[in-house]
Design an enzyme around this catalytic site. Sequence first.
Site, PDB file in Angstrom:
ATOM      1  N   ASP A   7      -0.485  22.740  23.220  1.00 11.12           N
ATOM      2  CA  ASP A   7      -1.564  21.990  22.575  1.00 11.12           C
ATOM      3  C   ASP A   7      -0.954  20.864  21.739  1.00 11.12           C
ATOM      4  O   ASP A   7      -0.012  21.091  20.962  1.00 11.12           O
ATOM      5  CB  ASP A   7      -2.378  22.924  21.679  1.00 11.12           C
ATOM      6  N   GLU A  26      -6.794  18.266  25.153  1.00  9.18           N
ATOM      7  CA  GLU A  26      -5.375  18.020  24.896  1.00  9.18           C
ATOM      8  C   GLU A  26      -4.541  19.273  25.077  1.00  9.18           C
ATOM      9  O   GLU A  26      -3.417  19.359  24.571  1.00  9.18           O
ATOM     10  CB  GLU A  26      -5.183  17.463  23.485  1.00  9.18           C
TER      11      GLU A  26
END
Length: 312
Positions: A177, A220
């Site tokens: 992440d 993301e």
Amino acid sequence: MSDQFSNSDGNDKTRRRITGPVEAIGKKVPTLMIIHGRSIGDRYILDKPSITLGRIPENDIEISDPMISRHHFRIVRESVDRLVLIDLKTTNGTYLNDQHVFEAVLSDGDRIKVGETVLRFSYHDEVDIRYMDEIRAMIHLDNLTGLLCKRTFDYELDKVLFDYRDRGEPLSVAMMDLDFFKNVNDTHGHNTGSYIISRIGELIRKVVADKGVAGRFGGEEFIAFFPGQDREQAWVLCNKLRRELEDSTFYYDGASIKITISIGISEYPRDGNDPKTLVKKADQALYQAKGNGRNKVCIYGIEDVPFKEEEP
């Protein structure tokens, strides 16, 4: 492990399984394409005198459908335009255009059903095959990063774990992440954010290369698995990715942007035997990395990672 679709790196094993030599434009070659099933869009060129299809890797065409026999059917080329389908005494049978068959001559457009998978037999030229590959790329690849989309990644992980159950080898899963990525979108706009995600996808493909398979989990977040790699080996690889991203600067629309990534790792079979459990525990390790200040690689069940970084 990665000519998947039109990319030059990342996930080669997926690519090699579906590609083959193509004759000159105008020359028709026999092909099989999966039109129903978990690996929909996969296509295979029948370029050998005899080709077998089944559930295990020893076949020319391996399809990970539990209803398919280890060796399910063979296609034999008796002449240029005569191909014969032969059932290999299977438990669940082979169906040609919904008819149970043991041996049959194939015709253009025939549908072959084995287990829960349906394939179409057709003759195609190079233009047709390139078109099919473009369609497959649209189905299986994330268009922004070139990584596998989540559905295809899940299928690949499930398939590899199915193959690993009797091998006694490790496999590691990594959840990733980007740190504070919302700030990029809020400060520089979503076009800049999309550009950075696309560049990070390139970096992930480069670092993962033939060591594993990577996908975009969403937003993301990214995910990867590494067959044959234990958690220490995966940590070294993921830390290389973390370090390369930390050292990178992205330039877009007059802005220069730095960003980091946090990563969590789990290992099969130590941390679980199924994809859901392994992803969950890799995600827990990711949250540990976030909680420890971000820009870190953490391993599930280990507080302080004792492994050494790879030399730059």
